[in-house]
Design a protein around this motif. Structure first.
Motif, PDB file in Angstrom:
ATOM      1  N   ALA A 295       0.811  -1.211   0.000  1.00 40.60           N
ATOM      2  CA  ALA A 295       0.000   0.000   0.000  1.00 40.60           C
ATOM      3  C   ALA A 295       0.847   1.265   0.000  1.00 40.60           C
ATOM      4  O   ALA A 295       0.538   2.247  -0.681  1.00 40.60           O
ATOM      5  N   MET A 296       1.955   1.232   0.764  1.00 34.24           N
ATOM      6  CA  MET A 296       2.797   2.420   0.908  1.00 34.24           C
ATOM      7  C   MET A 296       4.251   2.193   0.524  1.00 34.24           C
ATOM      8  O   MET A 296       4.963   3.142   0.202  1.00 34.24           O
ATOM      9  N   MET A 297       4.699   0.951   0.558  1.00 37.37           N
ATOM     10  CA  MET A 297       6.113   0.648   0.394  1.00 37.37           C
ATOM     11  C   MET A 297       6.340  -0.353  -0.732  1.00 37.37           C
ATOM     12  O   MET A 297       5.572  -1.299  -0.903  1.00 37.37           O
ATOM     13  N   THR A 298       7.389  -0.114  -1.511  1.00 41.01           N
ATOM     14  CA  THR A 298       7.814  -1.051  -2.545  1.00 41.01           C
ATOM     15  C   THR A 298       9.175  -1.620  -2.153  1.00 41.01           C
ATOM     16  O   THR A 298      10.110  -0.862  -1.874  1.00 41.01           O
ATOM     17  N   LEU A 299       9.266  -2.950  -2.113  1.00 41.63           N
ATOM     18  CA  LEU A 299      10.518  -3.639  -1.805  1.00 41.63           C
ATOM     19  C   LEU A 299      11.095  -4.207  -3.095  1.00 41.63           C
ATOM     20  O   LEU A 299      10.355  -4.790  -3.898  1.00 41.63           O
ATOM     21  N   PHE A 300      12.387  -4.051  -3.281  1.00 38.39           N
ATOM     22  CA  PHE A 300      13.067  -4.570  -4.469  1.00 38.39           C
ATOM     23  C   PHE A 300      14.197  -5.479  -4.017  1.00 38.39           C
ATOM     24  O   PHE A 300      15.040  -5.073  -3.219  1.00 38.39           O
TER      25      PHE A 300
END
Length: 359
Positions: A203-208
């Motif tokens: 919803a708020m964070m993108t992990l790569f």
């Protein structure tokens, strides 16, 4: 330091992903060589209880976790959760290969002041010895992880209020990379030897996370997620936030929403993922990514798999960590099919039950 907490190994732990929009939980066991999904649960999070991945209302989060607790095997109380965001720092450092683990811990504590841009009174440290440094065999590569102690303690307390005992506080990108062993079978046969990136868009964070030959070589997180899509729906159709969230998943939007809201969000989403990939390629010196795995709640956005394959020119799949697992008869298969991509981090945390190493 939380070294003793992070190292400690338990037989079974519930992986609990505490997100800003929901809490996801996964319990795994082993059946021979196969993993078995014993329990899975998801509960919505009250708005404002978590902001920018930091817990603002421990009691509210604890209440949600208590609901999760009722859906998980009563005999399992140990849990693994994770931290992420700007207050989490990971670095690969080089240390003398002759040092014992205790000597290494002491040396890291001495040098940490220059490595961590926070007061050491405010952070908890842990480390993992990786491998011998290729350039200098007298050195070993050591993964150093640091997180704000208040972030860790908030999660420990929330788990306790929900009826669990915190045995592991991990880093979300580590948990995400750990699931690569579960998703690799959904890719072409050569993927095990190729460079695979997993992008978890919440919803708020993108992990790569990027792995090569099954080994994590890069991780990063950034503030971007599906809430931007929801806010566009709220603004465009004059809905409340909760109504917009429901409309996204229940086909409750007008027919022309694809052009008015979805297409612009697709454009921004592709830009964000392209930027994350470019940052990785620039920093690592790699030329390309071979395969892309998309997870998180945003992976459920219509048409995303084909869009990314076309726009980025990378073979892309939507993650399902449960594809080859044995399922307990109590599992709601319909719920699982609809939400599987959202459980990647929780599954990576649940895998800590079988991992003797730190991360």
């Amino acid at each position: 330091m939380l070294t003793s907490l992070w190292k400690k190994k338990t037989s079974m732990m519930v992986g609990i992903d505490i997100g800003s929009h929901s809490v996801k939980a996964v319990l795994l066991s082993r059946d021979g060589e196969n993993y078995k999904l014993d329990a899975v649960a998801i509960e919505p999070m009250p708005r404002g209880a978590i902001i920018d991945r930091e817990i603002q209302d421990i009691e509210a989060v604890g209440n949600v976790i208590a609901k999760i607790r009722k859906k998980i095997a009563a005999s399992i109380k140990d849990a693994a959760a994770a931290v992420s965001g700007q207050t989490v720092i990971t670095k690969v450092i080089y240390m003398d290969a002759s040092l014992s683990e205790d000597e290494l811990a002491n040396q890291i504590e001495i040098e940490a002041d220059s490595l961590i841009p926070y007061s050491l009174d405010e952070v908890s440290l842990d480390f993992e010895t990786l491998d011998v440094n290729e350039s200098d065999p007298s050195k070993v590569n050591v993964l150093l992880s640091a997180a704000r102690t208040e972030s860790i303690e908030a999660r420990v307390t929330a788990l306790e209020e929900g009826g669990f005992v915190a045995k592991v506080i991990d880093v979300e990108t580590y948990a995400l990379s750990r699931t690569q062993e579960l998703t690799i079978s959904s890719l072409p046969e050569d993927a095990a030897d190729q460079l695979v990136a997993t992008v978890d868009i919440g919803a708020m964070m993108t992990l790569f996370s990027a792995t090569e030959n099954g080994k994590e070589i890069y991780s990063r997180d950034q503030l971007f997620g599906s809430e931007q899509y929801t806010k566009s729906i709220v603004s465009y159709y004059n809905m409340t936030f909760d109504t917009a969230e429901q409309a996204k998943v229940n086909d409750g939007l007008p027919p022309n929403y694809m052009f008015e809201v979805l297409a612009p969000f697709h454009t921004v989403l592709v830009q964000q993922i392209r930027r994350a990939i470019q940052m990785f390629l620039t920093s690592s010196g790699r030329e390309k990514i071979d395969y892309l795995v998309i997870s998180g709640g945003t992976a459920l956005v219509e048409g995303l798999e084909q869009l990314l394959s076309d726009e980025l020119g990378i073979n892309t799949i939507i993650a399902n960590p449960f594809t080859n697992m044995i399922m307990d008869e109590s599992i709601d298969q319909e719920m699982l099919a609809e939400n599987a991509p959202q459980f990647m981090v929780a599954t990576g945390l649940a895998l800590r039950s079988f991992s003797p190493w730190h991360i």
